[in-house]
Scaffold this motif. Sequence first.
Motif: not given
Ligand code: URA
Length: 429
Positions: A169-174, A183-193, A211-213
């Motif tokens: 998903l991240y590669a596609l978003r990029d 919602p996509l950033i938060a779920s991406s980071i937190m799913s891994k953690k 920063a990103f933000m």
């Molecule tokens: N870092 C991530 O792991 N996912 C994002 O979507 C953005 C930054």
Amino acid sequence: MNPKDFDAVDIIRTKRDGGTLSPEAIDWTIDAYTRGTIADEQMAALNMAILLRGMDRAEISRWTAAMIASGERMDFSSLGKPTADKHSTGGVGDKITLPLAPLVAVFGVAVPQLSGRGLGHTGGTLDKLEAIPGWRAELSNDELMRQLSDVGAVICAAGAGLAPADKKLYALRDVTGTVEAIPLIASSIMSKKIAEGTDSLVLDVKVGSGAFMKDEARARELAETMVALGTDAGVRTVALLTDMSTPLGLTAGNAIEVEESVEVLAGGGPEDVVELTVRLAEEMLAAAGRPDADPAAALKDGRAMDVWRRMIAAQGGDPDAKLPVAKESETIYAPADGVLVELDALAVGVAAWRLGAGRARKEDAVQAGAGVRMHAKPGATVRAGEPLMTLLTDTPEKFDRAKEALADAVTIAPEGSRSGRRLVIDRIA
Ligand code: URA
């Protein structure tokens, strides 16, 4: 509902029109996309609808859970000690993980720091550590567990088994302009953690040009969303909003950031790096049930350095080896007398990247010695002709493009001016 009852186009239309996705529709979407049943163009359209319409807390929580379920979950309960981790949303000169992981481990809290490589102007923790001769980022799960048990701290590459849905998903978003959806950033980071299995997590959410933000309101929204996701999943989660308008410390690169981290572990180093390292350690230790620990003392008296040396050696690195040095350097001088009120983080990050410290594509190699060494930070009084920055690279043809990036990076104001910078802007729990 039977999985066959879902249709990707209906799901896209629901979100496009501002509707709410059901838990079953979310589970189906993530699973079908991971298996290749939903096409990239459909997922891209859904991502764009999410970016424009948003998701509510229940949707984000379910989306995160579905991404976790796409892969393995690690379990550190057999270690018999609490675990704590830190995630930074990425910045320039952000080497904090290097001193932080061994520092927290001093107090009997295990730190499984699964990290990534850099892309674009923010550096990657693994790229920095790979500047140490012999050091190895890839560990098996068994090696990771053994090191956590023996040394207490590991910084290594996240295995491919954690949240594979996110990788796709991240590669596609990029490549579809949809990285920026909260919602996509938060779920991406937190799913891994969450899949990583830590008991507690401290988030360092950066705000500012590097920063990103870029703006505080969005950084705050991202932090609140991630804290809610962690809390809902039973992980004690706290976020700090921290400044990234100027680089952290006096180095942005790979080997030079390792060198600065070692200075911090030796009880010295730049004030801002020490302050943030200690503050994040205090948060991690408090979340892991060690609120009385004194991390500042463990930096000063060498205990954190002892763990660092063992942590590097356990992954094949030689903590005493000479670090790579760039072949060429060029200095930038102060154009006037006065107070340095601004040294722009993004400009320095882009310059370091162009010098060879970062990569434009995943498969590019980085130069260990490349980067930017700063000689003054905002708040310092400078004199015309004094060195402000040294640019480092093995490929001198890169100097011109790096200098272009730095053309407007520095603001010098009349003496008596102040640069009002607060490193820790807020805490969100
Ligand atoms: N870092 C991530 O792991 N996912 C994002 O979507 C953005 C930054």
